[in-house]
Design a protein around this motif. Structure first.
Motif, PDB file in Angstrom:
ATOM      1  N   ASN A 209       0.848  -1.185   0.000  1.00 48.46           N
ATOM      2  CA  ASN A 209       0.000   0.000   0.000  1.00 48.46           C
ATOM      3  C   ASN A 209       0.888   1.240   0.000  1.00 48.46           C
ATOM      4  N   ALA A 210       0.841   1.989  -1.108  1.00 53.17           N
ATOM      5  CA  ALA A 210       1.735   3.137  -1.280  1.00 53.17           C
ATOM      6  C   ALA A 210       1.458   4.216  -0.233  1.00 53.17           C
ATOM      7  N   GLU A 211       0.187   4.354   0.166  1.00 53.71           N
ATOM      8  CA  GLU A 211      -0.135   5.367   1.164  1.00 53.71           C
ATOM      9  C   GLU A 211       0.473   5.021   2.520  1.00 53.71           C
ATOM     10  N   SER A 212       0.378   3.749   2.898  1.00 54.63           N
ATOM     11  CA  SER A 212       0.997   3.329   4.157  1.00 54.63           C
ATOM     12  C   SER A 212       2.485   3.614   4.128  1.00 54.63           C
ATOM     13  N   ALA A 213       3.125   3.290   3.010  1.00 51.08           N
ATOM     14  CA  ALA A 213       4.567   3.514   2.881  1.00 51.08           C
ATOM     15  C   ALA A 213       4.883   5.003   3.035  1.00 51.08           C
ATOM     16  N   ALA A 214       4.047   5.849   2.413  1.00 52.18           N
ATOM     17  CA  ALA A 214       4.273   7.299   2.502  1.00 52.18           C
ATOM     18  C   ALA A 214       4.097   7.788   3.939  1.00 52.18           C
ATOM     19  N   ILE A 215       3.103   7.248   4.625  1.00 55.23           N
ATOM     20  CA  ILE A 215       2.846   7.667   6.009  1.00 55.23           C
ATOM     21  C   ILE A 215       4.000   7.252   6.922  1.00 55.23           C
ATOM     22  N   VAL A 216       4.467   6.009   6.756  1.00 59.01           N
ATOM     23  CA  VAL A 216       5.591   5.537   7.579  1.00 59.01           C
ATOM     24  C   VAL A 216       6.821   6.402   7.322  1.00 59.01           C
ATOM     25  N   ASN A 217       7.028   6.696   6.052  1.00 61.80           N
ATOM     26  CA  ASN A 217       8.122   7.579   5.655  1.00 61.80           C
ATOM     27  C   ASN A 217       8.050   8.931   6.373  1.00 61.80           C
ATOM     28  N   ALA A 218       6.862   9.523   6.328  1.00 67.37           N
ATOM     29  CA  ALA A 218       6.660  10.846   6.926  1.00 67.37           C
ATOM     30  C   ALA A 218       6.859  10.800   8.435  1.00 67.37           C
ATOM     31  N   ILE A 219       6.364   9.746   9.068  1.00 63.39           N
ATOM     32  CA  ILE A 219       6.496   9.658  10.531  1.00 63.39           C
ATOM     33  C   ILE A 219       7.968   9.523  10.927  1.00 63.39           C
ATOM     34  N   THR A 220       8.732   8.735  10.165  1.00 57.44           N
ATOM     35  CA  THR A 220      10.148   8.586  10.519  1.00 57.44           C
ATOM     36  C   THR A 220      10.891   9.918  10.353  1.00 57.44           C
ATOM     37  N   ARG A 221      10.518  10.689   9.344  1.00 56.34           N
ATOM     38  CA  ARG A 221      11.155  12.014   9.175  1.00 56.34           C
ATOM     39  C   ARG A 221      10.773  12.952  10.305  1.00 56.34           C
ATOM     40  N   GLY A 223      10.043  12.030  13.302  1.00 62.59           N
ATOM     41  CA  GLY A 223      10.850  11.580  14.437  1.00 62.59           C
ATOM     42  C   GLY A 223      12.259  12.152  14.369  1.00 62.59           C
ATOM     43  N   ASP A 224      12.829  12.140  13.165  1.00 60.33           N
ATOM     44  CA  ASP A 224      14.171  12.708  12.977  1.00 60.33           C
ATOM     45  C   ASP A 224      14.204  14.169  13.384  1.00 60.33           C
ATOM     46  N   SER A 225      13.249  14.949  12.867  1.00 60.57           N
ATOM     47  CA  SER A 225      13.310  16.394  13.144  1.00 60.57           C
ATOM     48  C   SER A 225      13.008  16.706  14.589  1.00 60.57           C
ATOM     49  N   LEU A 226      12.183  15.889  15.242  1.00 60.25           N
ATOM     50  CA  LEU A 226      11.868  16.157  16.647  1.00 60.25           C
ATOM     51  C   LEU A 226      12.841  15.446  17.581  1.00 60.25           C
ATOM     52  N   ASN A 227      13.784  14.718  16.988  1.00 58.94           N
ATOM     53  CA  ASN A 227      14.746  13.971  17.789  1.00 58.94           C
ATOM     54  C   ASN A 227      14.098  12.898  18.651  1.00 58.94           C
ATOM     55  N   LEU A 228      13.065  12.272  18.123  1.00 63.95           N
ATOM     56  CA  LEU A 228      12.371  11.211  18.849  1.00 63.95           C
ATOM     57  C   LEU A 228      12.609   9.880  18.140  1.00 63.95           C
TER      58      LEU A 228
END
Ligand code: C2E
Ligand code: MG
Ligand code: MG
Ligand code: MG
Length: 288
Positions: A209-221, A223-228
């Motif tokens: 599911n491309a949308e799931s992949a995009a969402i996971v991608n966005a959440i990991t980014r 996390g990166d920016s918030l240092n979480l």
């Protein structure tokens, strides 16, 4: 046909409602006795450090070892425990069992516990958890508390004060099932989270599911920016694991590593991995 006549339909409806109420009532009465009898037990799901591939700790998950019905999952009895005010006793009971079981586990292993929204209305929650830690000798710094986003709605000031007391002891805080429910990015700022857990529904569909992949991608980014740091739950295959590692998720859980296990089976796994303290070492660790 007379079968479909209104009267029969309603008679059937009433009976099925009554049966449902009766079943629920039986569960409620059963649960009330099951907590002090310790039929509600902690199971443990492995949490893997995705950078090293090593076992980092466990998520504690409630199970009802019902003498007649066998193992019952939390989706059945946690809502009943919440609605009837039994959730606090239930939760503290399995924490106590888990912390006692962890006495001879490698001291690097952590335990994550789920806290229900209802428990965040109890001004004494932090004190109750800290008391169980003190009584069992389990270090606060090895404990992580998981709360879901919906928990944050009711009384934010109280939740903040409870969480403040927990964090003062060194307990860590994770935002569970991120991306579902009452998702709001504002929640990330409302409480001092140490980690985000991406909901398993996104992880389990990431490959088709491309949308799931995009969402996971966005959440990991995010996390990166918030240092979480991020935990991915619901990893069922090696391809998914590799994708999440590449995205920088620090921890993973899921059936790829095994199903949640009883205390006895957890102990067997730790013995195989040489992650049980020797009797002598245990004494030494306690003295420190
Ligand atoms: P959760 O905290 O999000 O826990 C993850 C759930 O996903 C667990 O289900 C786990 O067994 C399941 N799971 C893990 N990996 C996989 C996978 O690879 N595939 C699939 N299909 N499922 C996987 P479980 O144990 O049935 O728990 C369900 C929910 O019940 C938990 O969701 C948590 O919200 C709640 N819960 C469990 N124990 C407790 C507790 O002690 N207190 C409270 N308040 N809630 C609890
Ligand atoms: Mg959880
Ligand atoms: Mg979750
Ligand atoms: Mg969940």
């Amino acid at each position: 046909a007379s079968k479909n006549s209104g009267r029969n339909r309603f008679a059937w409806f009433d009976m099925s409602m009554e049966r449902e109420l009766q079943a629920r009532n039986e569960l409620e009465v059963g649960l009330r006795g099951a907590i002090p009898r310790q039929e509600i037990v902690p199971y443990f799901e492995q949490q893997i450090d995705l950078t090293t591939g090593r076992l980092g700790g466990f998520e504690m998950l409630a199970r009802w070892e019902h003498p007649q019905r066998g193992l019952i999952g939390p989706e059945i009895f946690i809502p009943i425990a919440e609605e009837t005010g039994m959730i606090a006793d239930l939760s503290l009971s399995i924490m106590r069992q888990a912390f006692l079981a962890a006495k001879d586990w490698d001291p690097a292993l952590s335990i994550s516990v789920n806290i229900s929204p209802w428990q965040l209305k109890d001004a004494w929650l932090a004190q109750k958890i800290i008391k169980v830690l003190t009584e069992t000798g389990f270090p606060a710094t090895r404990l992580e508390v998981e709360i879901t986003e919906s928990s944050l709605f009711d009384n934010l000031a109280l939740a903040q004060s409870i969480v403040g007391s927990l964090k003062n002891q060194g307990i860590r805080l994770a935002l569970d099932d991120f991306g579902t429910g009452y998702s709001s990015l504002a929640h990330l700022r409302a409480l001092p989270f140490d980690r985000i857990k991406i909901d398993k529904s996104f992880i389990m569909s990431i490959n088709d599911n491309a949308e799931s992949a995009a969402i996971v991608n966005a959440i990991t980014r995010l996390g990166d920016s918030l240092n979480l740091p991020i935990t991915a739950e619901g990893i069922e295959d090696a391809v998914t694991e590799e994708r999440l590692r590449a995205l920088g998720c620090s921890k993973g859980q899921g059936y790829l590593y095994g199903r949640p296990m009883s205390i006895a089976n957890t102990r067997r796994l730790l013995a195989e991995k040489r992650l049980l303290l020797q009797p002598g070492a245990q004494k030494a660790a306690r003295k420190e």
